[in-house]
Design a protein around this motif. Structure first.
Motif, short mmCIF file in Angstrom:
data_model
loop_
_atom_site.label_atom_id
_atom_site.label_comp_id
_atom_site.label_asym_id
_atom_site.label_seq_id
_atom_site.Cartn_x
_atom_site.Cartn_y
_atom_site.Cartn_z
N GLU A 28 24.41 77.53 103.68
CA GLU A 28 24.33 76.41 102.74
C GLU A 28 24.79 75.10 103.37
N LYS A 50 20.17 73.42 99.32
CA LYS A 50 20.18 74.60 98.46
C LYS A 50 19.50 74.23 97.14
N PHE A 52 19.10 74.49 93.19
CA PHE A 52 19.89 74.75 91.99
C PHE A 52 18.98 74.72 90.79
N ASP A 96 29.55 71.89 92.31
CA ASP A 96 29.57 73.31 92.68
C ASP A 96 29.09 73.53 94.11
N TYR A 97 28.11 72.76 94.54
CA TYR A 97 27.59 72.91 95.90
C TYR A 97 28.66 72.53 96.92
N SER A 98 29.32 71.40 96.73
CA SER A 98 30.35 71.00 97.69
C SER A 98 31.52 71.99 97.67
N ARG A 99 31.89 72.47 96.50
CA ARG A 99 32.97 73.45 96.42
C ARG A 99 32.56 74.80 97.01
N MET A 100 31.29 75.18 96.89
CA MET A 100 30.81 76.43 97.47
C MET A 100 31.03 76.42 98.99
N ILE A 101 30.67 75.32 99.62
CA ILE A 101 30.87 75.21 101.07
C ILE A 101 32.36 75.25 101.41
N ASP A 103 34.81 76.58 99.65
CA ASP A 103 35.34 77.92 99.38
C ASP A 103 34.97 78.90 100.47
N LYS A 104 33.73 78.86 100.93
CA LYS A 104 33.31 79.77 102.01
C LYS A 104 34.06 79.46 103.30
N ASP A 107 37.71 80.72 102.82
CA ASP A 107 37.79 82.18 102.86
C ASP A 107 37.61 82.71 104.28
#
Length: 134
Positions: A28, A50, A52, A96-101, A103-104, A107
């Motif tokens: 992403e 991505k 959405f 959500d897209y910026s947070r997804m990156i 968060d990954k 992690d």
């Protein structure tokens, strides 16, 4: 008119090379482009895309990694997805897209970020909130 963009700036106390390698593995974040620039301090640029469903369109995210003395600074800006000038919100897709990156990345590194700054409905006048301090 609000902008359908979301910006995040964080710091990680890990090495530049490690962050770059992890980001390369996050589709992403890198589905369009990535490059490590020959600069001092070192800088890496990643661009991903991505789809959405709630925005009924693709969004684009740009991630910038800047090498610092005690780790790295990471900036993620996601946005787009407007079908017309009447689209005033994206139902949180850019956030959500910026947070997804982020968060990954968090992690995979196994380290929590420091100094998290988020800007909702990012526009040019607000971009200074994401500027580097040093």
């Amino acid at each position: 008119m609000p902008r359908l963009a979301h910006g995040i700036k964080v710091a990680f106390r890990v090495g530049f090379d490690r962050v770059v390698e992890v980001l390369k593995s996050i589709g992403e974040a890198t589905s369009i482009y990535f490059e490590v620039l020959s600069t001092k301090p070192r800088v890496a640029l990643f661009i991903g895309e991505k789809y959405f469903f709630r925005a009924k369109n693709y969004l684009v995210a740009t991630t910038v990694v800047v090498e610092r003395r005690d780790g790295v600074e990471v900036k993620i800006v996601a946005g787009g997805g407007r079908e017309s000038f009447l689209d005033l919100f994206d139902l949180g897709a850019s956030r959500d897209y910026s947070r997804m990156i982020l968060d990954k990345l968090r992690d995979a590194l196994g380290v929590a970020p420091d100094n998290v700054i988020e800007v909702h409905y990012l526009k040019a006048e607000d971009s200074m909130k994401l500027w580097s301090s040093a």
